[in-house]
Design a protein around this motif. Structure first.
Motif, mmCIF file in Angstrom:
data_model
loop_
_atom_site.group_PDB
_atom_site.id
_atom_site.type_symbol
_atom_site.label_atom_id
_atom_site.label_comp_id
_atom_site.label_asym_id
_atom_site.label_seq_id
_atom_site.Cartn_x
_atom_site.Cartn_y
_atom_site.Cartn_z
ATOM 1 N N MET A 11 28.501 3.398 72.294
ATOM 2 C CA MET A 11 28.473 2.031 72.779
ATOM 3 C C MET A 11 27.353 1.341 73.136
ATOM 4 O O MET A 11 26.426 1.809 73.819
ATOM 5 N N SER A 12 27.164 0.158 72.689
ATOM 6 C CA SER A 12 26.073 -0.737 73.144
ATOM 7 C C SER A 12 26.012 -1.207 74.577
ATOM 8 O O SER A 12 27.265 -1.171 75.001
ATOM 9 N N VAL A 13 24.841 -1.307 75.084
ATOM 10 C CA VAL A 13 24.742 -1.724 76.318
ATOM 11 C C VAL A 13 25.435 -3.224 76.636
ATOM 12 O O VAL A 13 26.126 -3.309 77.711
ATOM 13 N N ARG A 14 25.287 -3.997 75.800
ATOM 14 C CA ARG A 14 25.876 -5.381 76.020
ATOM 15 C C ARG A 14 27.598 -5.264 76.046
ATOM 16 O O ARG A 14 28.139 -5.865 76.673
ATOM 17 N N SER A 15 27.894 -4.281 75.052
ATOM 18 C CA SER A 15 29.556 -4.522 75.223
ATOM 19 C C SER A 15 29.680 -3.601 76.428
ATOM 20 O O SER A 15 30.874 -4.128 77.129
ATOM 21 N N ALA A 16 29.231 -2.351 76.711
ATOM 22 C CA ALA A 16 29.666 -2.013 78.026
ATOM 23 C C ALA A 16 29.494 -2.908 79.368
ATOM 24 O O ALA A 16 30.513 -2.964 79.983
ATOM 25 N N MET A 17 28.544 -3.776 79.493
ATOM 26 C CA MET A 17 28.411 -4.702 80.508
ATOM 27 C C MET A 17 29.482 -5.566 80.483
ATOM 28 O O MET A 17 29.847 -6.341 81.508
ATOM 29 N N GLU A 18 29.553 -6.122 79.190
ATOM 30 C CA GLU A 18 30.521 -7.490 79.082
ATOM 31 C C GLU A 18 32.098 -6.724 79.423
ATOM 32 O O GLU A 18 32.870 -7.514 80.388
ATOM 33 N N LEU A 19 32.383 -5.746 79.177
ATOM 34 C CA LEU A 19 33.832 -5.153 79.414
ATOM 35 C C LEU A 19 33.896 -4.887 80.711
ATOM 36 O O LEU A 19 34.959 -5.069 81.548
ATOM 37 N N LEU A 20 32.676 -4.111 81.353
ATOM 38 C CA LEU A 20 33.013 -3.905 82.927
ATOM 39 C C LEU A 20 33.016 -5.133 83.452
ATOM 40 O O LEU A 20 33.732 -5.191 84.866
ATOM 41 N N SER A 21 32.032 -6.109 83.516
ATOM 42 C CA SER A 21 32.075 -7.375 84.270
ATOM 43 C C SER A 21 33.457 -8.143 83.979
ATOM 44 O O SER A 21 33.767 -8.369 85.130
ATOM 45 N N ALA A 22 34.060 -8.055 82.984
ATOM 46 C CA ALA A 22 35.051 -8.764 82.731
ATOM 47 C C ALA A 22 36.318 -8.201 83.478
ATOM 48 O O ALA A 22 37.101 -8.725 84.138
ATOM 49 N N VAL A 23 36.311 -6.734 83.696
ATOM 50 C CA VAL A 23 37.481 -6.192 84.253
ATOM 51 C C VAL A 23 37.421 -6.329 85.711
ATOM 52 O O VAL A 23 38.172 -6.248 86.560
ATOM 53 N N TYR A 24 36.092 -6.613 86.363
ATOM 54 C CA TYR A 24 35.903 -6.518 87.710
ATOM 55 C C TYR A 24 36.441 -7.974 88.079
ATOM 56 O O TYR A 24 36.743 -8.044 89.128
ATOM 57 N N THR A 25 36.377 -8.950 87.452
ATOM 58 C CA THR A 25 36.595 -10.176 87.599
ATOM 59 C C THR A 25 38.433 -10.566 87.588
ATOM 60 O O THR A 25 38.757 -11.099 88.205
ATOM 61 N N ILE A 26 38.811 -9.393 87.217
ATOM 62 C CA ILE A 26 40.355 -9.130 87.074
ATOM 63 C C ILE A 26 40.726 -8.706 88.478
ATOM 64 O O ILE A 26 41.728 -9.240 89.243
ATOM 65 N N HIS A 27 40.040 -7.663 88.921
ATOM 66 C CA HIS A 27 40.553 -6.848 89.911
ATOM 67 C C HIS A 27 39.313 -6.219 90.731
ATOM 68 O O HIS A 27 38.489 -5.429 90.024
ATOM 69 N N SER A 28 38.960 -6.500 91.854
ATOM 70 C CA SER A 28 37.855 -5.966 92.501
ATOM 71 C C SER A 28 37.631 -4.482 92.769
ATOM 72 O O SER A 28 36.825 -3.781 92.853
ATOM 73 N N GLY A 29 38.842 -3.828 92.539
ATOM 74 C CA GLY A 29 39.014 -2.425 92.612
ATOM 75 C C GLY A 29 38.323 -1.707 91.761
ATOM 76 O O GLY A 29 37.867 -0.408 91.933
ATOM 77 N N PHE A 30 38.059 -2.262 90.394
ATOM 78 C CA PHE A 30 37.345 -1.834 89.412
ATOM 79 C C PHE A 30 35.961 -1.644 89.981
ATOM 80 O O PHE A 30 35.138 -0.817 88.904
ATOM 81 N N ALA A 31 35.083 -2.055 90.574
ATOM 82 C CA ALA A 31 33.843 -2.002 91.179
ATOM 83 C C ALA A 31 33.747 -0.340 91.578
ATOM 84 O O ALA A 31 32.769 -0.023 91.393
ATOM 85 N N GLU A 32 34.812 0.095 92.039
ATOM 86 C CA GLU A 32 34.608 1.762 92.606
ATOM 87 C C GLU A 32 35.332 2.351 91.363
ATOM 88 O O GLU A 32 35.381 3.998 91.611
ATOM 89 N N ALA A 33 35.514 2.233 90.240
ATOM 90 C CA ALA A 33 36.109 2.905 89.437
ATOM 91 C C ALA A 33 35.121 3.933 88.741
ATOM 92 O O ALA A 33 33.827 3.681 88.775
ATOM 93 N N ARG A 34 35.789 5.096 88.294
ATOM 94 C CA ARG A 34 34.803 6.149 87.733
ATOM 95 C C ARG A 34 34.891 5.931 86.272
ATOM 96 O O ARG A 34 35.859 5.978 85.734
ATOM 97 N N ILE A 35 33.721 6.010 85.572
ATOM 98 C CA ILE A 35 33.995 5.887 83.993
ATOM 99 C C ILE A 35 34.006 7.322 83.478
ATOM 100 O O ILE A 35 33.238 8.241 83.636
ATOM 101 N N LEU A 36 35.239 7.486 82.805
ATOM 102 C CA LEU A 36 35.558 8.823 82.244
ATOM 103 C C LEU A 36 35.066 8.756 81.004
ATOM 104 O O LEU A 36 34.564 10.080 80.399
ATOM 105 N N GLU A 37 34.760 7.883 80.205
ATOM 106 C CA GLU A 37 34.735 7.994 78.730
ATOM 107 C C GLU A 37 34.209 6.349 78.492
ATOM 108 O O GLU A 37 34.747 5.519 78.483
ATOM 109 N N MET A 38 32.929 6.529 77.392
ATOM 110 C CA MET A 38 32.628 5.103 76.708
ATOM 111 C C MET A 38 32.932 5.801 75.161
ATOM 112 O O MET A 38 31.968 6.685 74.773
#
Length: 383
Positions: A278-305
């Motif tokens: 996965m590209s850095v841009r895709s990862a950053m966009e996906l992760l930043s977008a889910v954080y705007t939906i729920h702040s709990g994603f900030a402490e999520a653990r990345i299992l797989e990209m």
């Protein structure tokens, strides 16, 4: 489709052990057929596009971007998934609690257009359940974990999802129980198997691995890969109950909650056969977008990209092709499920079973699934 076909005197070869290959192998074996399954990867489906998927069953949501025939296949497949899963020996997570659509204030105009499009599709197809507009109060009742960040939303009833990896594992176990001859880590050309006269038919379910086969004939249908990227997260602080989509200025983000606080996040579609990381841009966009939906994603653990390429024909629609050549066993090609693999797989499965038993498929005609022959005369053509 009832398991009424008796194929006890039939033998089939299936090349490709992804979602469609496994479904077909199990269905044929349940009907008494002898089945040889060939797959270049292992039973873990590591080479299959189906392993890297959210497995959302969302015909109304997808109606915004796809043809009516795909929507009809999706509607047909929802109750069939319940039947297919209930017949398996191992349990598979399945949920039909609808889809939630959210948007930020600055994207309200896009949300209005999206809603109007869905409402228009519902008027054209009475089988679709109308979207329900949510106020902050009704949103809080439906999905309380996001109500503090969003004042409104859209609820699409009756849509569902399943756990793709549980399903692939359950199908692999079923193949063992049914004594299907599974040849894992064996890469073979379906044309070579057509010389084996004991087979009633050879079925090619290789996805993007079948590019060369689809490029031949009088009217070749170009098969390509469309790259998708997903992130799997462990987020025990997030309690989303149902698949959630975010209307986004670049592309719609989806979050599919699985069991045990696991979430599959994705969105990207790239016209490329590239299977690199996965590209850095895709990862950053996906992760930043889910954080705007729920702040709990900030402490999520990345299992797989993960990345994979979805097999896609030139019109972005699925197709079954029948090749009959003198002196060779019939070859049936099934491909082009694109981003809708799990949503429409049971419909494609039932059409393929009808073709194998009867030579044609009434269900394909009804649903608009394209079935073509050597002569390229269409039995059913998508609207």
């Amino acid at each position: 489709m009832a398991n009424s076909l008796n194929l006890s005197n039939s033998k089939y070869a299936i090349v490709g052990g992804g979602l469609m290959g496994r479904l077909l192998a199990v269905a044929l074996a349940n009907r008494g057929a002898q089945v040889d399954l060939f797959e270049k990867g292992g039973s873990d489906a590591s080479h299959a596009a189906a392993r890297i998927a959210a497995a959302m069953l969302a015909p109304l949501a997808e109606s915004a971007i796809t043809e009516d025939s795909v929507v009809r296949m999706g509607l047909y497949s929802l109750p069939r998934w319940k039947e297919l899963i209930s017949e398996l020996s191992e349990s598979v997570f399945f949920q039909q609690d609808g889809t939630l659509i959210l948007w930020h204030r600055q994207d309200a105009s896009d949300a209005e257009r999206f809603t109007a499009h869905l409402e228009k599709n519902c008027r054209a197809n009475s089988e679709l359940s109308s979207p329900q507009k949510l106020s902050n109060e009704t949103l809080r009742e439906l999905e309380p974990s996001v109500a503090d960040r969003f004042n409104q939303g859209l609820y699409l009833p009756n849509e569902g999802q399943l756990d793709n990896r549980q399903l692939l594992e359950a199908l692999a176990s079923e193949l063992k129980l049914l004594k299907v001859n599974c040849h894992w880590h064996v890469e073979i050309d379906p044309q070579d198997l057509r010389k084996e006269s004991s087979y009633k038919a050879v079925i090619d379910c290789r996805g993007t691995g079948a590019k060369e086969t689809w490029s031949t004939g009088d009217k070749p249908n170009t098969l390509r890969g469309v790259r998708g990227e997903v992130i799997r997260l462990y987020a025990p602080e997030v309690k989303l109950r149902r698949p959630t989509r975010l209307i986004h200025p670049r592309y719609p983000i989806y979050i599919a909650p699985k069991e045990n606080d696991v979430y599959v996040v994705g969105a990207t579609e790239i016209e490329s056969d590239d299977l690199s990381e996965m590209s850095v841009r895709s990862a950053m966009e996906l992760l930043s977008a889910v954080y705007t939906i729920h702040s709990g994603f900030a402490e999520a653990r990345i299992l797989e990209m993960a990345t994979q390429c979805r097999p896609t024909l030139k019109n972005n629609l699925p197709e079954i092709r029948m090749n009959k050549d003198k002196g060779l066993v019939d070859l049936i090609l099934i491909n082009g499920l694109y981003r809708h693999g799990f949503m429409i797989a049971p419909a494609v499965l039932d059409c393929a079973l009808q073709i194998l038993e009867q030579g044609s498929s009434k269900t394909a005609l009804e649903l608009g699934l394209s079935v073509t022959h050597n002569s390229n005369q269409a039995e059913a053509v998508c609207a």
